[in-house]
Every structure is written in C-alpha cells, then in structure tokens.
Design a protein around this motif. Structure first.
Motif, PDB file in Angstrom:
ATOM      1  N   LEU A 140       0.886  -0.922  -0.077  1.00  0.00           N
ATOM      2  CA  LEU A 140      -0.009  -0.136   0.087  1.00  0.00           C
ATOM      3  C   LEU A 140       0.957   1.544  -0.139  1.00  0.00           C
ATOM      4  CD1 LEU A 140      -2.466  -1.122   2.188  1.00  0.00           C
ATOM      5  CD2 LEU A 140      -2.889  -1.112   0.330  1.00  0.00           C
ATOM      6  N   ARG A 141       1.749   1.046   0.878  1.00  0.00           N
ATOM      7  CA  ARG A 141       2.431   1.921   0.716  1.00  0.00           C
ATOM      8  C   ARG A 141       3.558   2.640  -0.291  1.00  0.00           C
ATOM      9  NH1 ARG A 141       4.817   0.560   6.242  1.00  0.00           N
ATOM     10  NH2 ARG A 141       3.361   1.881   7.894  1.00  0.00           N
ATOM     11  N   ARG A 142       3.935   1.458  -1.119  1.00  0.00           N
ATOM     12  CA  ARG A 142       4.655   1.711  -2.420  1.00  0.00           C
ATOM     13  C   ARG A 142       3.162   2.762  -3.352  1.00  0.00           C
ATOM     14  NH1 ARG A 142       8.259  -3.002  -5.134  1.00  0.00           N
ATOM     15  NH2 ARG A 142       6.796  -3.068  -6.095  1.00  0.00           N
ATOM     16  N   ARG A 143       1.887   2.324  -3.104  1.00  0.00           N
ATOM     17  CA  ARG A 143       1.600   2.399  -4.372  1.00  0.00           C
ATOM     18  C   ARG A 143       1.070   3.665  -3.937  1.00  0.00           C
ATOM     19  NH1 ARG A 143      -2.694  -2.050  -3.788  1.00  0.00           N
ATOM     20  NH2 ARG A 143      -3.642  -0.204  -4.453  1.00  0.00           N
ATOM     21  N   ARG A 144       1.181   4.397  -2.905  1.00  0.00           N
ATOM     22  CA  ARG A 144       0.941   5.810  -2.417  1.00  0.00           C
ATOM     23  C   ARG A 144      -0.216   5.986  -1.878  1.00  0.00           C
ATOM     24  NH1 ARG A 144       6.121   8.074  -2.659  1.00  0.00           N
ATOM     25  NH2 ARG A 144       7.174   7.872  -4.629  1.00  0.00           N
ATOM     26  N   VAL A 145      -0.936   5.253  -1.086  1.00  0.00           N
ATOM     27  CA  VAL A 145      -2.055   4.995  -0.318  1.00  0.00           C
ATOM     28  C   VAL A 145      -1.875   6.037   0.684  1.00  0.00           C
ATOM     29  CG1 VAL A 145      -3.846   3.387   0.898  1.00  0.00           C
ATOM     30  CG2 VAL A 145      -2.290   2.309  -1.162  1.00  0.00           C
ATOM     31  N   PRO A 146      -2.950   7.132   0.961  1.00  0.00           N
ATOM     32  CA  PRO A 146      -2.877   7.742   2.218  1.00  0.00           C
ATOM     33  C   PRO A 146      -2.664   7.276   3.290  1.00  0.00           C
ATOM     34  CG  PRO A 146      -4.946   8.545   0.675  1.00  0.00           C
ATOM     35  CD  PRO A 146      -3.710   7.274   0.452  1.00  0.00           C
ATOM     36  N   LYS A 147      -2.203   7.650   4.283  1.00  0.00           N
ATOM     37  CA  LYS A 147      -1.506   6.940   4.890  1.00  0.00           C
ATOM     38  C   LYS A 147      -2.389   6.334   6.143  1.00  0.00           C
ATOM     39  CE  LYS A 147       3.234   8.734   6.888  1.00  0.00           C
ATOM     40  NZ  LYS A 147       4.077  10.640   7.044  1.00  0.00           N
ATOM     41  N   SER A 148      -3.118   7.985   6.519  1.00  0.00           N
ATOM     42  CA  SER A 148      -4.397   7.000   7.337  1.00  0.00           C
ATOM     43  C   SER A 148      -5.275   5.854   7.086  1.00  0.00           C
ATOM     44  CB  SER A 148      -5.710   7.783   7.574  1.00  0.00           C
ATOM     45  OG  SER A 148      -6.413   8.439   6.258  1.00  0.00           O
ATOM     46  N   GLU A 149      -5.478   5.980   5.352  1.00  0.00           N
ATOM     47  CA  GLU A 149      -6.643   4.345   4.987  1.00  0.00           C
ATOM     48  C   GLU A 149      -5.406   3.641   5.021  1.00  0.00           C
ATOM     49  OE1 GLU A 149      -7.682   5.054   0.654  1.00  0.00           O
ATOM     50  OE2 GLU A 149      -7.378   2.687   0.605  1.00  0.00           O
ATOM     51  N   ILE A 150      -4.119   3.240   5.275  1.00  0.00           N
ATOM     52  CA  ILE A 150      -2.982   1.950   5.442  1.00  0.00           C
ATOM     53  C   ILE A 150      -3.187   1.655   6.136  1.00  0.00           C
ATOM     54  CG2 ILE A 150      -0.489   1.523   5.140  1.00  0.00           C
ATOM     55  CD1 ILE A 150       0.125   3.651   3.183  1.00  0.00           C
ATOM     56  N   ARG A 151      -3.436   2.536   6.974  1.00  0.00           N
ATOM     57  CA  ARG A 151      -4.129   2.362   9.301  1.00  0.00           C
ATOM     58  C   ARG A 151      -4.667   1.112   9.674  1.00  0.00           C
ATOM     59  NH1 ARG A 151      -4.439   6.207  11.846  1.00  0.00           N
ATOM     60  NH2 ARG A 151      -2.497   7.855  11.261  1.00  0.00           N
ATOM     61  N   ASP A 152      -5.897   2.124   8.848  1.00  0.00           N
ATOM     62  CA  ASP A 152      -7.298   1.536   8.840  1.00  0.00           C
ATOM     63  C   ASP A 152      -7.123   0.242   8.161  1.00  0.00           C
ATOM     64  OD1 ASP A 152      -8.100   3.522  10.031  1.00  0.00           O
ATOM     65  OD2 ASP A 152      -9.427   4.201   8.691  1.00  0.00           O
ATOM     66  N   ARG A 153      -6.959   0.023   6.837  1.00  0.00           N
ATOM     67  CA  ARG A 153      -6.379  -1.104   5.945  1.00  0.00           C
ATOM     68  C   ARG A 153      -6.246  -1.780   6.747  1.00  0.00           C
ATOM     69  NH1 ARG A 153      -6.857   0.506  -0.256  1.00  0.00           N
ATOM     70  NH2 ARG A 153      -6.344  -1.699  -0.543  1.00  0.00           N
ATOM     71  N   VAL A 154      -4.455  -1.806   7.003  1.00  0.00           N
ATOM     72  CA  VAL A 154      -3.922  -2.645   7.644  1.00  0.00           C
ATOM     73  C   VAL A 154      -4.732  -3.519   9.303  1.00  0.00           C
ATOM     74  CG1 VAL A 154      -1.735  -3.135   9.466  1.00  0.00           C
ATOM     75  CG2 VAL A 154      -1.557  -1.546   6.679  1.00  0.00           C
ATOM     76  N   ASP A 155      -5.121  -2.364   9.949  1.00  0.00           N
ATOM     77  CA  ASP A 155      -6.073  -2.856  11.616  1.00  0.00           C
ATOM     78  C   ASP A 155      -6.867  -3.848  11.195  1.00  0.00           C
ATOM     79  OD1 ASP A 155      -4.415  -1.329  12.851  1.00  0.00           O
ATOM     80  OD2 ASP A 155      -5.641   0.343  13.181  1.00  0.00           O
ATOM     81  N   ARG A 156      -7.003  -3.446   9.972  1.00  0.00           N
ATOM     82  CA  ARG A 156      -9.000  -4.520   9.732  1.00  0.00           C
ATOM     83  C   ARG A 156      -8.194  -5.833   9.368  1.00  0.00           C
ATOM     84  NH1 ARG A 156     -12.647  -1.907   6.286  1.00  0.00           N
ATOM     85  NH2 ARG A 156     -11.963  -0.278   7.865  1.00  0.00           N
ATOM     86  N   ILE A 157      -7.833  -5.816   8.633  1.00  0.00           N
ATOM     87  CA  ILE A 157      -7.198  -7.303   8.089  1.00  0.00           C
ATOM     88  C   ILE A 157      -6.179  -7.936   9.300  1.00  0.00           C
ATOM     89  CG2 ILE A 157      -4.845  -6.610   7.099  1.00  0.00           C
ATOM     90  CD1 ILE A 157      -7.809  -9.002   5.369  1.00  0.00           C
TER      91      ILE A 157
END
Ligand SMILES: Nc1ncnc2c1ncn2[C@@H]1O[C@H](COP(=O)(O)OP(=O)(O)OP(=O)(O)O)[C@@H](O)[C@H]1O
Ligand SMILES: [Mg+2]
Length: 398
Positions: A116-133
């Motif tokens: 997700l970082r490599r694809r430059r997904v916004p930080k807050s979205e990364i945190r949410d998605r990682v938490d959830r998965i």
C-alpha cells in the motif's frame, strides 16, 4: 477421459475466472506440454482447488492466471476480460506462495502495509486497512512483532494479510501450508476457509493433498498429466469419481472391472460363481457381455463371517488388519485373486471382527458399485455356458 471439465459454477454467480483450451508448452525435449488444454469456469467468491500429483501442471496453471507465464494457446478471462498480454500487476489478482518471504527487518504491520505504501495510498487509509486485515487474520496483537517472533502458522497468516490488504478480486494460493506441520496445517485450513468466507473473494488453491482439498473447497479440479479429469464438489469427486485416476487419487478405492453376466432395466450382475456376485446399477449396465469398470469405497463394504444378503458379495481371506483408531482397515485377498480394502468403523456395530487368515464375506449395496465408464461389449464367443467372468486382476484396490 476429461469428463465434466465445463461443469458450470454454482447458479447465480458471475464467472470470475474462465480458462478456455489453455495450453502451456515449455518446449521441453520430451515434447509433452505442461498444460494440455484446460477449460475452467470459476465463480466469484468461490473457494476453488486445483488438486493433482507432482508435475501435473497446477503451478503452471496458477502462474498463467496470475500473469507470470503466458499461455502457448487458449484464453484466460478475468471477469469477462481477455488477459492475454496483460501484465501480472494489472490483473487485480494476488498470489501467495509456499515460501512466504516476509521482510525480516519489518514489523508485521509494516510487512502488511508494504504494498500500500508503494502505491502511495494515504497514511490514514493504510492504518485502517492494515488494522482491519490483521484483525481478520487474528494477529492484531502481534502488529509490532518481527516475523521471526511468530510461529509458522502466524507467519503464513501475515503473508495472507499482505495479499488480502490489496483487496484483489481473486487470490491464488500455491501450496501455502506446505511448510507447516500436520496439526498446524489442519487448523490453518479451517482458518483460511473462515477468512475466505469473511472477505468474500475468489480463492484458487493449489494442493497435492486430497484431504486438504476436500476440507476447504467449494469445488475441486482434479488434474493429471496437464489435463483436468473432473471438476466437482468435494462430495462428488469422492462419491462419484469420473475416472479411475480420480477414484485412486482421492481417498482409497477398490477398482473392479468385469463383464456383465446379465443386464436389464434393474441393473446388471457380474456372476463370480459360488454365490458370489457384483451387482451394478442400471446406468452402468448396458447389455450382457459388456465390460464395466466400477469403484467401491472401502467404508461402503461390510464384513461378515457368512454370505450376507446385500446386493454385491465376494468371499476372501483377511491378509492384513491395521487398527486406525476410529476405524480398522482390512486387506482381503478375494477368491478372484485380487485384493480389496475394507474400512470398518470401531463404533461397536461391526458384525465381524476377523483376524488375519480368517475367511470373510464382503458385501455392499448396488448403489455403491459406482461406474467409471463402460467398455464395448465383448464378442459372444467367451465360454459355452455364457457365464461372464471378470477380466484378470479384476478387483484392484487403489
Ligand atoms: N519454467 C519451466 N520450464 C520448463 N518446464 C517447466 C517449467 N515449469 C514447469 N515445468 C514443467 O511443467 C510440468 C508441470 O509443472 P508444475 O510446476 O506446473 O507442476 P505442479 O503440478 O505444480 O507440481 P508440484 O506439485 O510438484 O508443485 C512439469 O513437468 C515441470 O517440469
Ligand atoms: Mg507446484
């Protein structure tokens, strides 16, 4: 031989993945292609397994779907779009390998966030998605651990989370549990199934372990030598194998081939003499004299000390007894000279508990003589009495 390869996916589902006459020839000296014309339709949200022995073309098929390998012929469609020439990273598909190759210096959360970082997904979205998965794979409390601090099963779940966090429409898994010991593998099988249900995406799962495929799959494609022999639900491939190969590869099976003594609308009979006979359902009993091939599962057979009333009955001598806990496996040398395997449950209901060397009768209901296909009728010249005898080596356990 390739039966039922176009069996439709469950009703009402959109096909997520379609393979049409897919061939892969690596141009090896032996000339045989690794994949020799595979047709498949996989439904959205389906847990679909490719099952078969080593070298049958499972990984090659998966790699073509993923886009790591171009087919030599045929078409691959993802959600109706032809994928020829579309690179792997444009396919909306992720793959999980047997060796999950996590970054050792990154935390669990950072391993999962990497793509997700490599694809430059916004930080807050990364945190949410990682938490959830991480919650989905039940590793939320390990987010800050390094991979080496985790068990094999936990590491495999990180690899799974890393693929799922990208929200692919399909996930391809190539023997992902191969590195785990049996106990862990079994618990991960149930975990994977739960996670798949929860995220609702299509899984294509490669394994050469039939128990694993039976446990997890909505449908299974049984492959052999670059071809698909059968596509069906776990229960169907077990109860109604399309070919002798499928019958032998899935579980233990007794193969019987013989010629029908009589045939009629109620079914056929292979008369073995001495009160022994094998009864055959009508669907597999075209005409007297026809050759038939049948499979009988070991747990469908009952052992008795005398001839039982059941439709099929064969006499033999017990040559091996193996106690397996919930059941006992008997190897019986039948009067025709071939061996059969019988499983009797150890639930106190067995009518005979024979020992090695004992004479026993094997019996089973007609419906459990499952036909594998028929061979053309034999010429009428076989014996004045007209009594059909089975072909030599006619009762073959596999
Ligand atoms: N890159 C390649 N070049 C040449 N031949 C290959 C290549 N990859 C696979 N093959 C051959 O294609 C056949 C199928 O291989 P594949 O890896 O698909 O089998 P598999 O079913 O995944 O087996 P396993 O269960 O052992 O992983 C094998 O005979 C293999 O040797
Ligand atoms: Mg493989």
């Amino acid at each position: 031989m390739a039966t039922d390869t176009l069996s439709p996916p469950p009703v009402g589902a959109d096909p997520a993945i379609t393979l049409v006459d897919v061939v892969k020839d690596f141009g090896g000296v032996r000339g045989g292609a690794a994949v020799r014309g595979v047709n498949l339709t996989i439904a959205e949200g389906e847990f679909f397994s490719l099952l078969g022995p080593s070298g049958c073309g499972k990984t090659t098929t998966l790699r073509m779907i993923a886009g790591f390998e171009e087919p030599s012929g045929g078409q691959i469609l993802l959600h109706g779009r032809n994928m020829v020439g579309v690179p792997a990273n444009k396919r909306d598909i992720n793959m999980v390998f047997q060796s999950y190759a996590l970054f050792p210096h990154l935390s669990v959360a950072d391993n999962v966030a990497f793509g997700l970082r490599r694809r430059r997904v916004p930080k807050s979205e990364i945190r949410d998605r990682v938490d959830r998965i991480l919650r989905t794979v039940e590793l939320a409390e390990k987010a800050d651990h390094r991979p080496r601090q985790l068990s094999g099963g936990q590491q495999q779940r990180v690899a799974l989370a890393r693929a799922l966090v990208n929200r692919p429409r399909a996930l391809l898994l190539d023997e992902p549990l191969g590195a785990l010991d049996l106990k862990l593998r079994q618990s991960m099988q149930l975990e994977l199934k739960r996670i798949q249900r929860e995220v609702g995406i299509t899984f294509i799962y490669v394994t050469h372990d039939q128990a694993e495929a039976l446990t997890m799959s909505d449908r299974i494609a049984v492959m052999n030598g670059g071809l698909i022999e059968q596509v069906a639900s776990p229960q169907e491939v077990y109860e109604r194998p399309a070919t002798a190969f499928v019958a032998g590869f899935i579980g233990t099976s007794n193969l019987i081939s013989g010629r029908l003594t009589t045939a009629g609308p109620e079914g056929g009979v292979i008369d073995l003499g001495d009160g022994q006979r094998i009864t055959v359902p009508p669907s597999a009993a075209p005409t007297a004299g026809s050759g038939v091939q049948l499979t009988v599962r070991p747990e469908k057979i009952t052992l008795t000390t005398g001839p039982a009333g059941d439709a099929s009955r064969v006499r033999g001598t017990v040559s091996e007894v193996v106690y397996l806990g919930t059941s006992t496996s008997y190897t019986v040398a039948t009067s025709t000279g071939a061996e059969m395997t019988v499983f009797q449950p150890n639930d106190g209901t067995a009518s005979a508990v024979p020992a090695r060397g004992d004479t026993v009768w094997l019996s089973w209901a007609t419906a459990h003589s499952y036909p594998l296909g028929s061979t053309p009728a034999a010429p009428a010249a076989s014996g004045a009495a007209g009594r059909a005898v089975p072909d030599s080596g006619s009762l073959t356990p596999r």
